[in-house]
Design a protein around this motif. Structure first.
Motif, mmCIF file in Angstrom:
data_model
loop_
_atom_site.group_PDB
_atom_site.id
_atom_site.type_symbol
_atom_site.label_atom_id
_atom_site.label_comp_id
_atom_site.label_asym_id
_atom_site.label_seq_id
_atom_site.Cartn_x
_atom_site.Cartn_y
_atom_site.Cartn_z
ATOM 1 N N SER A 83 0.412 2.959 -7.822
ATOM 2 C CA SER A 83 1.035 1.583 -7.584
ATOM 3 C C SER A 83 1.641 1.722 -6.195
ATOM 4 O O SER A 83 1.653 2.746 -5.519
ATOM 5 C CB SER A 83 2.331 1.657 -8.635
ATOM 6 N N ARG A 84 2.439 0.445 -5.991
ATOM 7 C CA ARG A 84 2.999 0.430 -4.514
ATOM 8 C C ARG A 84 4.372 1.113 -4.774
ATOM 9 O O ARG A 84 5.149 1.023 -5.695
ATOM 10 C CB ARG A 84 3.178 -0.939 -4.067
ATOM 11 N N GLN A 89 6.655 -1.121 0.369
ATOM 12 C CA GLN A 89 5.321 -1.497 -0.158
ATOM 13 C C GLN A 89 4.061 -1.050 0.588
ATOM 14 O O GLN A 89 2.797 -1.324 0.123
ATOM 15 C CB GLN A 89 5.564 -3.079 -0.189
ATOM 16 N N ARG A 90 4.005 -0.548 1.790
ATOM 17 C CA ARG A 90 3.023 0.036 2.390
ATOM 18 C C ARG A 90 2.505 1.239 1.911
ATOM 19 O O ARG A 90 1.238 1.643 2.158
ATOM 20 C CB ARG A 90 3.334 0.247 4.110
ATOM 21 N N THR A 92 1.491 3.973 -1.246
ATOM 22 C CA THR A 92 0.936 4.068 -2.723
ATOM 23 C C THR A 92 1.724 5.341 -3.063
ATOM 24 O O THR A 92 1.494 6.471 -2.701
ATOM 25 C CB THR A 92 -0.429 3.981 -2.612
#
Length: 143
Positions: A83-84, A89-90, A92
């Motif tokens: 998931s992020r 958010q860049r 994983t």
């Protein structure tokens, strides 16, 4: 012919020692359809929980491009989920699913039993010295 080498081949000895230890572990991994790399990923996740993929690569000693394929197969098999990162958010992050965590619990018992056997065979002090020496070699060779 005179050999120019004075010291024993340490990289080969370390690989040989690794293979000797893995000879016990590999059959258990294969019983669960796991590769060495997949086990290393699960072990990292079992030790750290939710982990950013870069850290998984470093801790499991798997190069980034290879890690992508390993994680894809593991996700397909229901062992991990990606998931992020909620903060960035860049990035994983990866974590074991319930199935993956159960596999870690199952295999850790077998592996810990093997380590206990090694400790009994080598002696607790010798095994502790081996760990300490390996840590020193690793630290010595850090850039």
């Amino acid at each position: 012919m005179n050999t120019p080498f004075i010291h024993r081949n340490l990289p080969r000895l370390l690989l040989q020692a690794r293979e000797s230890v893995m000879a016990h572990t590999r059959p258990r991994l294969r019983e669960h359809a796991l590769s060495d790399q997949q086990w290393r990923v699960l072990r990292v996740l079992g030790e750290h929980g939710v982990v950013e993929t870069g850290k998984v690569a470093r801790e499991a000693f798997i190069l980034g491009p290879s890690l992508t394929g390993v994680l894809t197969r593991m996700e397909r098999d229901g062992l991990i989920q990606r998931s992020r990162d909620s903060v960035d958010q860049r990035r994983t992050v990866v974590q074991a699913t319930d199935k993956g965590a159960q596999l870690v619990n199952t295999l850790s018992q077998t592996i810990e039993a093997h380590y206990a056997w090694m400790e009994q065979s080598l002696g607790k002090e010798n095994l502790s010295q081996l760990y300490a020496l390996l840590d020193k070699v690793i630290e010595l060779e850090q850039p």
